[in-house]
Design a protein around this motif. Structure first.
Motif, PDB file in Angstrom:
ATOM      1  N   TYR A  20      49.117  79.999 -62.818  1.00  0.00           N
ATOM      2  CA  TYR A  20      47.840  79.405 -62.418  1.00  0.00           C
ATOM      3  C   TYR A  20      46.735  79.648 -63.447  1.00  0.00           C
ATOM      4  CZ  TYR A  20      49.659  78.562 -57.675  1.00  0.00           C
ATOM      5  OH  TYR A  20      50.360  78.132 -56.581  1.00  0.00           O
ATOM      6  N   ARG A  21      46.682  80.858 -63.982  1.00  0.00           N
ATOM      7  CA  ARG A  21      45.646  81.192 -64.959  1.00  0.00           C
ATOM      8  C   ARG A  21      45.788  80.384 -66.249  1.00  0.00           C
ATOM      9  NH1 ARG A  21      40.812  83.758 -63.928  1.00  0.00           N
ATOM     10  NH2 ARG A  21      41.127  85.207 -62.208  1.00  0.00           N
ATOM     11  N   GLN A  27      41.979  75.742 -62.978  1.00  0.00           N
ATOM     12  CA  GLN A  27      40.834  76.647 -62.996  1.00  0.00           C
ATOM     13  C   GLN A  27      39.516  75.883 -62.937  1.00  0.00           C
ATOM     14  OE1 GLN A  27      41.123  79.996 -62.718  1.00  0.00           O
ATOM     15  NE2 GLN A  27      43.316  79.562 -62.527  1.00  0.00           N
ATOM     16  N   THR A  30      39.042  74.667 -59.367  1.00  0.00           N
ATOM     17  CA  THR A  30      38.653  75.773 -58.498  1.00  0.00           C
ATOM     18  C   THR A  30      37.174  76.116 -58.681  1.00  0.00           C
ATOM     19  OG1 THR A  30      40.881  76.713 -58.553  1.00  0.00           O
ATOM     20  CG2 THR A  30      39.094  78.187 -57.928  1.00  0.00           C
ATOM     21  N   ASN A 249      44.557  85.666 -58.365  1.00  0.00           N
ATOM     22  CA  ASN A 249      45.190  84.464 -58.903  1.00  0.00           C
ATOM     23  C   ASN A 249      45.842  83.637 -57.806  1.00  0.00           C
ATOM     24  OD1 ASN A 249      44.426  85.338 -61.430  1.00  0.00           O
ATOM     25  ND2 ASN A 249      46.454  85.995 -62.063  1.00  0.00           N
ATOM     26  N   LEU A 252      43.281  81.726 -55.541  1.00  0.00           N
ATOM     27  CA  LEU A 252      42.495  80.806 -56.356  1.00  0.00           C
ATOM     28  C   LEU A 252      41.002  80.829 -56.016  1.00  0.00           C
ATOM     29  CD1 LEU A 252      44.869  77.707 -56.637  1.00  0.00           C
ATOM     30  CD2 LEU A 252      44.122  79.186 -58.501  1.00  0.00           C
TER      31      LEU A 252
END
Length: 264
Positions: A20-21, A27, A30, A249, A252
């Motif tokens: 995800y990062r 990102q 989010t 993470n 989120l």
């Protein structure tokens, strides 16, 4: 040895979350969503209840806390900042579940706030989980209040801490100095609203806190102090915390980036 289906499921989660990062699009989405739901815009965090009591939390953080409490099994959760009391009821409900399953014994939640409004105190006193909640009115960093909380903590085996009151750097740092040594090994100190450090100025311009003067800046200073001058917790063991990046993470969307601190 062949992995169990449950372990394989967890491994899949870890692998997925670790990516995800590395996704700028995820990102950015989010961050954009958080900026739109923030205070002064959608006021998203004011929309929810837990067992009938308003809980001013992002739902993803509630889910993260559920997983943490179930896994670490504290028998005392100390919370600074009461507001309506929904977080206290959430914590009390989790501890009641753990008790009912024989996982812990004689658990309680302590809520500290400089002002507990009469209508909130009344609602909490009439709630089915009232017997599991102890309310203490006063400044969370006043010496007498700290001593009272420490006396309660001495009756318990595993202690968790949630800081969500005055969000200035000075206040949160003082809370960490006062209460973090009570956190048991393997348990968490959750510092709320660290997002203040990263939020648009418009969300905090009317408050006494902001970038450089926030819960996150206090977290980083506290961790720096522990690295520079090792300390011991109330259990006599070395006091060391690590930021649980995996939890952040995974969910989120969080109001507490770098605020999930696990005692290691």
């Amino acid at each position: 040895m062949e992995k169990s289906p449950h372990q394989q499921f967890q491994d899949d989660i870890d692998a997925r979350v670790s990516r995800y990062r590395e996704s700028p699009a995820l990102q950015e989405a989010t961050s954009g969503f958080f900026n739109q739901i923030g205070i002064g815009k959608a006021d998203y965090v004011y929309n929810f209840h837990w067992l009938g009591i308003p809980i001013i939390q992002i739902p993803q953080d509630i889910q993260a806390m559920q997983e943490i409490i179930w896994h670490t099994k504290p028998d005392l959760i100390i919370e600074t900042g009461v507001a309506w009391g929904g977080s206290l009821v959430f914590s009390a409900s989790m501890l009641a579940l753990l008790e009912s399953f024989g996982q812990i014994d004689k658990a309680e939640v302590v809520g500290v706030d400089i002002e507990i409004r009469p209508h909130n105190r009344k609602a909490l006193s009439e709630h089915p989980l009232a017997k599991k909640i102890t309310l203490i009115e006063g400044s969370s960093i006043e010496a007498g209040i700290v001593s009272e909380v420490r006396r309660i903590a001495a009756r318990h085996q595993r202690v968790m801490l949630c800081l969500d009151s005055n969000h200035t750097h000075e206040h949160v740092l003082a809370e960490l100095e006062a209460y973090a040594p009570l956190v048991s090994s393997g348990c968490y100190c959750m510092v709320g609203d660290t997002i203040i450090e990263d939020a648009p100025e418009s969300m905090t311009s009317h408050r006494p806190w902001g970038k450089g003067n926030s819960p996150k800046s206090a977290v980083f200073e506290y961790l720096r102090r522990l690295d520079a001058t090792p300390q011991r917790g109330e259990d006599g063991q070395l006091l060391k915390f690590g930021v649980d990046q995996m939890t952040e993470n995974k969910i989120l969307l969080t109001g507490s980036p770098s605020g999930y601190l696990k005692r290691v």
